[in-house]
Scaffold this active site. Structure first.
Site, PDB file in Angstrom:
ATOM      1  N   GLY A  10       0.821  -1.215   0.000  1.00  0.00           N
ATOM      2  CA  GLY A  10       0.000   0.000   0.000  1.00  0.00           C
ATOM      3  C   GLY A  10       0.849   1.256   0.000  1.00  0.00           C
ATOM      4  N   ASN A  11       1.993   1.191   0.680  1.00  0.00           N
ATOM      5  CA  ASN A  11       2.860   2.375   0.753  1.00  0.00           C
ATOM      6  C   ASN A  11       3.529   2.693  -0.581  1.00  0.00           C
ATOM      7  OD1 ASN A  11       2.564   3.079   3.553  1.00  0.00           O
ATOM      8  ND2 ASN A  11       3.591   1.150   3.973  1.00  0.00           N
ATOM      9  N   LYS A 126      -4.301  -6.145  15.060  1.00  0.00           N
ATOM     10  CA  LYS A 126      -3.799  -5.443  13.870  1.00  0.00           C
ATOM     11  C   LYS A 126      -4.118  -3.935  13.972  1.00  0.00           C
ATOM     12  CE  LYS A 126      -2.585  -4.545   9.611  1.00  0.00           C
ATOM     13  NZ  LYS A 126      -1.186  -4.504   9.209  1.00  0.00           N
ATOM     14  N   LYS A 208      -2.694  -8.671   3.083  1.00  0.00           N
ATOM     15  CA  LYS A 208      -2.671  -8.810   1.615  1.00  0.00           C
ATOM     16  C   LYS A 208      -1.612  -9.804   1.129  1.00  0.00           C
ATOM     17  CE  LYS A 208       1.112  -6.374  -0.131  1.00  0.00           C
ATOM     18  NZ  LYS A 208       1.789  -6.012   1.081  1.00  0.00           N
ATOM     19  N   LYS A 270       5.047 -11.333   5.173  1.00  0.00           N
ATOM     20  CA  LYS A 270       5.559 -11.571   3.814  1.00  0.00           C
ATOM     21  C   LYS A 270       6.301 -12.905   3.763  1.00  0.00           C
ATOM     22  CE  LYS A 270       6.162  -6.679   3.102  1.00  0.00           C
ATOM     23  NZ  LYS A 270       4.772  -6.427   2.727  1.00  0.00           N
TER      24      LYS A 270
HETATM   25  P1  ADP Z   1       4.164  -3.126   2.550  1.00  0.00           P
HETATM   26  O1  ADP Z   1       3.375  -1.861   2.540  1.00  0.00           O
HETATM   27  O2  ADP Z   1       4.888  -3.371   1.269  1.00  0.00           O
HETATM   28  O3  ADP Z   1       3.390  -4.325   3.029  1.00  0.00           O
HETATM   29  P2  ADP Z   1       5.546  -3.117   5.123  1.00  0.00           P
HETATM   30  O4  ADP Z   1       5.927  -1.798   5.707  1.00  0.00           O
HETATM   31  O5  ADP Z   1       4.401  -3.838   5.714  1.00  0.00           O
HETATM   32  O6  ADP Z   1       5.373  -2.869   3.572  1.00  0.00           O
HETATM   33  O7  ADP Z   1       6.818  -4.101   5.155  1.00  0.00           O
HETATM   34  C1  ADP Z   1       8.081  -3.709   4.647  1.00  0.00           C
HETATM   35  C2  ADP Z   1       8.973  -3.232   5.790  1.00  0.00           C
HETATM   36  O8  ADP Z   1       9.362  -4.322   6.616  1.00  0.00           O
HETATM   37  C3  ADP Z   1      10.293  -2.628   5.386  1.00  0.00           C
HETATM   38  O9  ADP Z   1      10.180  -1.275   5.066  1.00  0.00           O
HETATM   39  C4  ADP Z   1      11.175  -2.846   6.640  1.00  0.00           C
HETATM   40  O10 ADP Z   1      11.267  -1.660   7.397  1.00  0.00           O
HETATM   41  C5  ADP Z   1      10.396  -3.858   7.463  1.00  0.00           C
HETATM   42  N1  ADP Z   1      11.166  -4.997   7.954  1.00  0.00           N
HETATM   43  C6  ADP Z   1      10.947  -5.589   9.159  1.00  0.00           C
HETATM   44  N2  ADP Z   1      11.774  -6.614   9.341  1.00  0.00           N
HETATM   45  C7  ADP Z   1      12.554  -6.704   8.238  1.00  0.00           C
HETATM   46  C8  ADP Z   1      13.613  -7.585   7.865  1.00  0.00           C
HETATM   47  N3  ADP Z   1      14.010  -8.575   8.650  1.00  0.00           N
HETATM   48  N4  ADP Z   1      14.196  -7.410   6.651  1.00  0.00           N
HETATM   49  C9  ADP Z   1      13.784  -6.407   5.837  1.00  0.00           C
HETATM   50  N5  ADP Z   1      12.791  -5.534   6.149  1.00  0.00           N
HETATM   51  C10 ADP Z   1      12.171  -5.674   7.331  1.00  0.00           C
HETATM   52 MG    MG Z   2       2.451  -4.514   4.984  1.00  0.00          MG
END
Ligand code: ADP
Ligand code: MG
Length: 307
Positions: A10-11, A126, A208, A270
């Site tokens: 989403g970002n 959440k 998602k 993820k």
């Molecule tokens: P999206 O909107 O794509 O779902 P999120 O913010 O939910 O993005 O997830 C991506 C973020 O996860 C990255 O910006 C990073 O800050 C964070 N993150 C947390 N743990 C890790 C990790 N072990 N390796 C890489 N990124 C990580």
């Molecule tokens: Mg996310």
């Protein structure tokens, strides 16, 4: 043709800090340019997207306005599927036309069945929407909302049950087999339960990445590509001894997850989504950034999760 499911964050589509319509359009066009290039390389693409910032904006408008009746979360989720589906569908259609590629792009309003007995409904964790000061949070709690406090203030928490089944799966398969580029399962899908055989929307949101994984397995995709804002998942993330992950096996991913290397609610879902896809027969799941989508698909970068 290699069939792939792409999940975008989403970002990546709307940075709330730069949320003007002009900025939004720029981000959408940039995203769709990357997707169009993937299509041009001959991949068969099904697209899904997050909706965190967008549903947050809708809830903020409802909270601040006070003039209209707030809508339940399933309805808010449906609104974000329409909003982002429209922007993505139009922009991707334009980018494909510029490249001379003749393909239909269609957004499908998607409902996802969750388990009504999921413990997530009793204990929602959440966080969604804006941060609020304590006096406002108290009022929201009086109206029945659950709130949690962290460094930045109070935030609403809601149920986030895992996706069980995609209601429209048959039509999704049909359209994908016809060569349609589908935008489906947006925001993790609209959460519904089955009651006496009928569908009913519920007050929840669905991750998602997990829905993307389920969709990828459902359509028999070879690759599940998760695009976010980091090029690779890492161990000891953000620390001096950070190690970026290249190719890892499901068993490694599982162990790293148990060791707590991945952020809750960000990288952890993820990795879990990637794992589940490969475990249920998918060839490869990839976690990378939007601007590295093609090299990641070619195996040149990103974190590649294999059996
Ligand atoms: P999206 O909107 O794509 O779902 P999120 O913010 O939910 O993005 O997830 C991506 C973020 O996860 C990255 O910006 C990073 O800050 C964070 N993150 C947390 N743990 C890790 C990790 N072990 N390796 C890489 N990124 C990580
Ligand atoms: Mg996310």
């Amino acid at each position: 043709m290699t069939r792939i499911v792409i999940a975008i964050g989403g970002n990546a589509i709307l940075n709330p800090a730069k949320g003007s319509p002009v900025e939004q359009q720029k981000l959408i066009d940039g995203t769709c340019m990357e997707i169009a290039e993937i299509v041009q390389q001959g991949y068969d693409v099904l697209l899904t997207h997050g909706n965190g910032p967008q549903i947050g904006n809708i809830l903020a408008m409802q909270e601040e306005c006070g003039l209209v009746h707030p809508q339940p979360l399933d309805v808010c989720g449906a609104q974000t599927q329409g909003l982002l589906g429209y922007l993505l569908q139009q922009s991707l259609d334009n980018r494909l036309k510029e490249k001379g590629i003749k393909k239909h792009v269609v957004t499908l309003l998607t409902q996802v069945v969750v388990e009504s007995s999921c413990s997530s409904f009793e204990n929602p964790t959440k966080p969604i929407g804006l941060y609020y000061p304590v006096f406002k949070a108290r009022k929201m709690m009086e109206r029945g909302m659950k709130m949690i406090q962290d460094k930045k203030g109070y935030r609403r928490v809601v149920a986030s049950p895992p996706p069980e089944r995609i209601v429209e799966e048959d039509v999704i398969k049909k359209l994908v087999n016809e060569g349609v580029i589908l935008i489906a399962g947006g925001g993790g899908g609209i959460p519904v339960i089955r009651k006496h055989g009928l569908l009913v929307g519920v007050e929840a949101v669905i991750d998602k990445d997990l829905t993307g994984s389920l969709m990828a397995s459902t359509v028999g995709a070879e690759i599940f590509l998760i695009l976010t804002d980091v090029e690779k998942a890492a161990l000891n993330y953000g620390k001096e001894n950070q190690i970026d992950l290249d190719e890892i096996m499901v068993s490694d991913a599982q162990r790293y997850m148990e060791e707590g290397h991945f952020g809750k609610g960000s990288m952890e879902p993820k990795m879990l989504a990637a794992l589940q896809f490969v475990k249920s027969g998918g060839k490869r799941a990839i976690i990378s950034s939007l601007d590295k989508a093609l090299p990641a698909l070619e195996g040149k970068t990103g974190t590649q999760i294999i059996a």
